[in-house]
Design a protein around this motif. Sequence first.
Motif, PDB file in Angstrom:
ATOM      1  N   ALA A  70      43.381  22.536  47.703  1.00  0.00           N
ATOM      2  CA  ALA A  70      42.911  21.272  47.122  1.00  0.00           C
ATOM      3  C   ALA A  70      43.540  20.040  47.808  1.00  0.00           C
ATOM      4  O   ALA A  70      42.854  19.288  48.511  1.00  0.00           O
ATOM      5  CB  ALA A  70      43.193  21.256  45.628  1.00  0.00           C
ATOM      6  N   LEU A  78      39.249  27.865  43.692  1.00  0.00           N
ATOM      7  CA  LEU A  78      40.212  26.838  44.081  1.00  0.00           C
ATOM      8  C   LEU A  78      41.604  27.447  43.948  1.00  0.00           C
ATOM      9  O   LEU A  78      41.933  27.998  42.893  1.00  0.00           O
ATOM     10  CB  LEU A  78      40.067  25.637  43.144  1.00  0.00           C
ATOM     11  N   GLN A 122      48.009  19.149  38.667  1.00  0.00           N
ATOM     12  CA  GLN A 122      46.849  19.715  39.354  1.00  0.00           C
ATOM     13  C   GLN A 122      45.639  19.799  38.412  1.00  0.00           C
ATOM     14  O   GLN A 122      44.527  19.505  38.824  1.00  0.00           O
ATOM     15  CB  GLN A 122      47.179  21.093  39.952  1.00  0.00           C
ATOM     16  N   ILE A 133      42.096  18.031  39.263  1.00  0.00           N
ATOM     17  CA  ILE A 133      40.857  18.817  39.327  1.00  0.00           C
ATOM     18  C   ILE A 133      39.825  18.207  38.383  1.00  0.00           C
ATOM     19  O   ILE A 133      38.658  18.034  38.739  1.00  0.00           O
ATOM     20  CB  ILE A 133      41.127  20.295  38.971  1.00  0.00           C
ATOM     21  N   SER A 140      38.480  15.037  39.830  1.00  0.00           N
ATOM     22  CA  SER A 140      37.805  15.161  41.135  1.00  0.00           C
ATOM     23  C   SER A 140      36.285  15.229  40.993  1.00  0.00           C
ATOM     24  O   SER A 140      35.557  14.940  41.939  1.00  0.00           O
ATOM     25  CB  SER A 140      38.279  16.415  41.861  1.00  0.00           C
ATOM     26  N   ALA A 181      35.123  20.300  39.568  1.00  0.00           N
ATOM     27  CA  ALA A 181      35.539  21.496  38.816  1.00  0.00           C
ATOM     28  C   ALA A 181      34.402  22.496  38.585  1.00  0.00           C
ATOM     29  O   ALA A 181      34.598  23.704  38.713  1.00  0.00           O
ATOM     30  CB  ALA A 181      36.161  21.086  37.481  1.00  0.00           C
ATOM     31  N   VAL A 233      39.836  28.922  39.094  1.00  0.00           N
ATOM     32  CA  VAL A 233      40.871  28.002  39.585  1.00  0.00           C
ATOM     33  C   VAL A 233      42.221  28.681  39.413  1.00  0.00           C
ATOM     34  O   VAL A 233      42.544  29.157  38.321  1.00  0.00           O
ATOM     35  CB  VAL A 233      40.848  26.675  38.796  1.00  0.00           C
TER      36      VAL A 233
END
Lengths: 233, 233
Positions: free
Chosen positions: A9, A119, A128, A132, A135, A138, A144
């Motif tokens: 990431a 991810l 994190q 995520i 961002s 997801a 993830v």
Amino acid sequence: MFDVIAFDADDTLWHNEPLYRGAQQQVLDILAHYHARDWIERRMYETEVRNLEHYGYGIKGFTLSMIETAIELTEGRISGAEVGRIIELTREMFKAPVELLDGVEETITTLAASHDLMLITKGDLFEQHAKIARSGLADHFSRVEIVPVKIRETYQSITAKHKINPERFLMIGNSIRSDILPVIEIGGRAIHIPYETTWEHEVVPEEELAGREFVRLAHIRELLTLIDQYRSR
Amino acid sequence: MFDVIAFDADDTLWHNEPLYRGAQQQVLDILAHYHARDWIERRMYETEVRNLEHYGYGIKGFTLSMIETAIELTEGRISGAEVGRIIELTREMFKAPVELLDGVEETITTLAASHDLMLITKGDLFEQHAKIARSGLADHFSRVEIVPVKIRETYQSITAKHKINPERFLMIGNSIRSDILPVIEIGGRAIHIPYETTWEHEVVPEEELAGREFVRLAHIRELLTLIDQYRSR
């Protein structure tokens, strides 16, 4: 060809390192009247790496390491107000927007339509998760994994847990040490997409790369073509 | 009766809260010449809770919150050396041995022979991994979930991911807010085993418990008998 395509990431999907280096430069400004910048910077790096064992990765550990260095270097003469400014600076890092790298959104969206994406990021769980979520990516990842370190055993355990054949596992990331070498070691494939800057601790000497087979791309935009080539083989 | 029995970790399997309260008392000693202890303690709690949103749980966030409070309360007059002592104190928390609560080792070992056990803990990824490793209990749990918060959605996502029927899921923990109420909300069963102290932020007013059905045990040693009773029903 691949059952799962996994992405790192930080500095692979979104900008991260400049946030840390920017904050560090501002801390150096605060400390400039105590010592030479280069020397402080070197000591900060040493403290950060030494503390990784306890703190792991992320903004909080970074902040504590900077404060610790500042206190050591000034032999405790740094003022409470100056420490407060360091905390203030790094607190802004938590609020920083998540800026995707050029080409990421299109590439991930396209790839997610035809592949199972995952991810895999190391770092602070809380930070994190927040990145995520912010961002907007997801939903494209079926799984993830936020892990404390990325070593051979990490990838072994992830592929075992999800019953992925390592030979049909592709990892894409900017760090040779964390995203490429350990994946090759377990028999997986890896694609390296260097970021504009690499944190010193993640740099691998060229001689350690001898005989390691992986592809290096200049830009994530080249990824779709490469994966198509793999598929048509 | 239960497909999966899940345990909280901090203050359910091993002592944790006293480590935080002990460090805080020592920080209060350092700051005692600036303000009244009670008042500092209250402000520290406020800062800690306010910062949870950014920092999450764990030693690093706790340390940063204490430093921040110390700087605020002293209007920056706290010395660098004093901040250094706070960091030193909290660094010792990382090295503290993991001390299992009385009865935990036997109970977990016995239960693991007949049930699928899971560990669900909130907190810092790096710190929790280190504690689990040092606890000597890791092998008894088939799955470990370290999560940023424990709310209804957390348990929903964990049971969905592992394809667990919530009605056949039992959670055991010391925090009514994090281990009991959200599990009941998704239709699971929960057993509350209070710890000697509860962090103020985890306390739930008694009136919120009206109509919530869960069992409270005084000691983890009583767990095996209770689970046997469930099975023989």
